[in-house]
Design an enzyme around this catalytic site. Structure first.
Site, short mmCIF file in Angstrom:
data_model
loop_
_atom_site.label_atom_id
_atom_site.label_comp_id
_atom_site.label_asym_id
_atom_site.label_seq_id
_atom_site.Cartn_x
_atom_site.Cartn_y
_atom_site.Cartn_z
N CYS A 256 -23.90 10.17 17.12
CA CYS A 256 -24.95 10.46 18.09
C CYS A 256 -26.16 10.96 17.32
CB CYS A 256 -24.48 11.43 19.17
SG CYS A 256 -24.07 13.09 18.58
N ASN B 155 -25.04 15.28 16.31
CA ASN B 155 -23.64 15.54 15.95
C ASN B 155 -23.20 16.95 16.37
OD1 ASN B 155 -21.54 15.61 12.94
ND2 ASN B 155 -21.05 14.83 14.94
N CYS C 37 -23.22 17.52 20.14
CA CYS C 37 -22.81 17.40 21.55
C CYS C 37 -21.91 16.19 21.78
CB CYS C 37 -24.04 17.32 22.48
SG CYS C 37 -25.09 18.79 22.44
N ARG C 38 -22.52 15.00 21.86
CA ARG C 38 -21.75 13.83 22.30
C ARG C 38 -20.69 13.39 21.31
NH1 ARG C 38 -26.93 10.31 23.33
NH2 ARG C 38 -27.55 11.67 21.59
N SER C 39 -21.08 13.22 20.03
CA SER C 39 -20.07 12.66 19.11
C SER C 39 -18.94 13.64 18.79
CB SER C 39 -20.71 12.06 17.85
OG SER C 39 -21.45 12.99 17.12
N ASP D 199 -27.73 11.87 26.63
CA ASP D 199 -27.80 13.10 25.83
C ASP D 199 -27.80 14.31 26.77
OD1 ASP D 199 -28.39 15.11 24.10
OD2 ASP D 199 -30.13 14.12 23.20
#
Ligand code: 4NP
Length: 161
Positions: free
Chosen positions: A7, A10, A12-14, A123
């Site tokens: 993401c 690195n 939050c999402r990934s 995001d």
């Protein structure tokens, strides 16, 4: 099989996607046979743990991601991983700049690659808890789908024991 989830930051999402996929793999017959890591296209948060809201969200779902540390995507990752799987189109574009032609064949948007409808994982960084919960639902659905897909590949002999 080695999968890298990417993401922007690195944090939050990934890391959430990494935690969800690790947990689903661990609970499957594929435990120990698939390596999962994550990285960000940006360098602002290198060395930091995931965002506290991401840690809290994963914890609500029984997954501890507090030990992860952010790192930036590198060109060498395209040699080290079978797939580099991006959260959104901007990540895909930025990651593609680091890849040669061979590397670009390993690059994909995560949700479609996981055979899920929908494209980008939005995001949640500037959002609230509900945004993090939405991301969790997406990445956990993706994790379930990936495990099913890899189990099928393993049954077909596509994945080495
Ligand atoms: P992520 O979220 O890409 O899901 O980790 C973000 C984290 C940090 C920033 C942007 C997005 N940032 O601009 O610092």
């Amino acid at each position: 099989m080695k999968l890298l989830l990417v993401c922007l930051g690195n944090i939050c999402r990934s890391p959430m996607a990494e935690g969800a996929l690790r947990a689903r793999l661990q609970a499957s017959p594929l435990a120990g046979r698939v390596q999962v890591d994550s990285a960000g296209t940006g360098d602002w948060h290198v060395g930091e743990p995931p965002d506290r809201r991401a840690i809290a969200c994963a914890a609500r779902h029984g997954v501890d991601i507090s030990g992860l540390r952010a790192r930036q995507l590198q060109a060498a990752d395209f040699d080290r991983f079978d797939w580099v799987l991006c959260a959104d189109e901007a990540n895909l574009r930025d990651a593609g700049r680091l890849a040669d032609a061979q590397g670009r064949d390993r690059l994909a948007l995560y949700l479609p690659w996981a055979a899920l409808r929908g494209g980008a994982i939005p995001d949640p960084y500037t959002g609230g808890q509900d945004h993090f919960e939405q991301v969790w639902t997406m990445v956990d659905d993706a994790a379930k789908s990936v495990v099913a897909r890899l189990l099928h590949d393993a049954d077909s002999g596509i994945i080495e024991p």
